[in-house]
Write an enzyme that holds these catalytic residues in place. Structure first.
Site: not given
Length: 355
Positions: A270, A318, A330
């Site tokens: 990420c 994240h 993402h």
């Protein structure tokens, strides 16, 4: 783990982020079942398996960001250690040269014929000769004193460099050990998730790995996904040329695989994706999600614009890049490609706009 020695303050401070990263895994390190294996209990539904898999992947992602922090610390420490060793080698050469010069001077004086210089001076009968010898003796003594002082300073400098290099070697050893521990946690969690998924049908497995579609924002229901956002619309809505470049990069990575610790070009995690996207726009972001959250100007949920970074979960473990119309791009998790998702499909905790 390397035996710890007393470190200079500047080196000790540089290990704080490594300690913080390790602390985030205290809960993640606990096994989900006896013996550490994640085995679905008899009668467990596909929905319950999906929830367990989601938890395992989230724990793996927390470990991935901690791994990224540890490897980044190790990289910096290794570079710094190399510089310190080079500096110590150069200063050691200079120290040895000074020692040789002083030794040569002392040997020359020892070999000089006649009485000691001080006695020759005392026995001089010509006033001019006396003054000349006195001045020469004074200059020689001053040069020798200066050389000895320089020699002492060089010796102290070499010792300081060696001590700093020794402390930096400890930082490097700690970072490498932490990275190895986080890597083991990642692999263990992903293996547990795979074991759970192995008991599902192909259709159930696909559903378990699918992107959540319902809004899960921390302030209650928000708008759901409205579908894919065209790249042209995302670029046009970007607040700057740099943001537009970052968004365009993110679009170009759609479909590439997730890889923990990966920063491209073939796979991403990420924070690796967001870092690479903004790098193409000329902006250098830190490596981890919990560092990137402090690398820009904070924006609220209703101020989001394409290119903004959005962060999720209480541990900021994240991150995705906003592309407009309630959507992000993402690198979600292992087993799924880089993809588009609703901005509120995970608990959003912060958003920033890189400079």
């Amino acid at each position: 783990m390397a035996q710890h020695r007393k470190r200079p303050r500047s080196v000790a401070q540089r290990t704080v982020s490594l300690r913080t990263a390790a602390a985030t895994l205290t809960l993640a390190g606990a096994p989900l079942a006896a013996g550490g294996a994640a085995v679905a209990a008899p009668g467990t539904t596909a929905a319950e398996v999906r929830q367990q898999v989601d938890e395992l992947h989230h724990e793996a992602e927390e470990a991935t960001e901690a791994y990224n922090a540890a490897t980044e610390t190790a990289g910096r420490a290794e570079e710094h250690l190399d510089r310190l060793r080079d500096q110590a080698a150069r200063r050691t050469d200079e120290l040895n040269a000074l020692r040789r010069d002083l030794g040569a001077q002392a040997a020359a004086e020892y070999r000089a014929a006649g009485l000691p210089a001080s006695l020759q001076l005392a026995l001089a009968t010509d006033p001019d000769e006396y003054l000349e010898r006195a001045a020469a003796l004074d200059r020689a003594g001053s040069r020798r004193a200066d050389a000895v002082a320089v020699l002492g300073n060089e010796l102290l400098a070499v010792e300081r460099l060696r001590a700093e290099a020794e402390a930096e070697a400890d930082v490097l050893a700690d970072a490498r050990s932490a990275a190895a521990e986080h890597r083991a946690t990642i692999e263990r969690r992903l293996a547990e998730a795979e074991e759970l998924l192995a008991g599902l049908t192909a259709q159930e497995r696909a559903a378990a790995l699918a992107e959540p579609t319902g809004p899960t924002g921390p302030t209650g229901p928000t708008e759901a996904a409205t579908g894919a956002v065209p790249l042209s619309a995302a670029r046009d809505a970007s607040p700057s040329a740099r943001a537009a470049a970052a968004v365009a990069f993110a679009y170009a990575q759609l479909g590439k695989p997730y890889g923990w610790g990966a920063t491209g070009p073939d796979a991403f995690d990420c924070s690796g994706l967001t870092q690479a996207a903004w790098r193409t726009a000329g902006v250098s972001l830190p490596r981890t999600s919990y560092s990137q959250v402090s690398a820009g100007t904070r924006v609220s949920r209703d101020q989001l614009a394409p290119g903004d970074l959005v962060f999720y979960y209480s541990g900021v473990s994240h991150v995705g890049i906003y592309v407009g119309d309630g959507q992000i791009i993402h690198a979600a998790r292992s087993g799924t490609p880089v993809r588009m998702a609703p901005v509120d499909s995970m608990p959003l905790v912060a958003a920033t706009r890189p400079a």
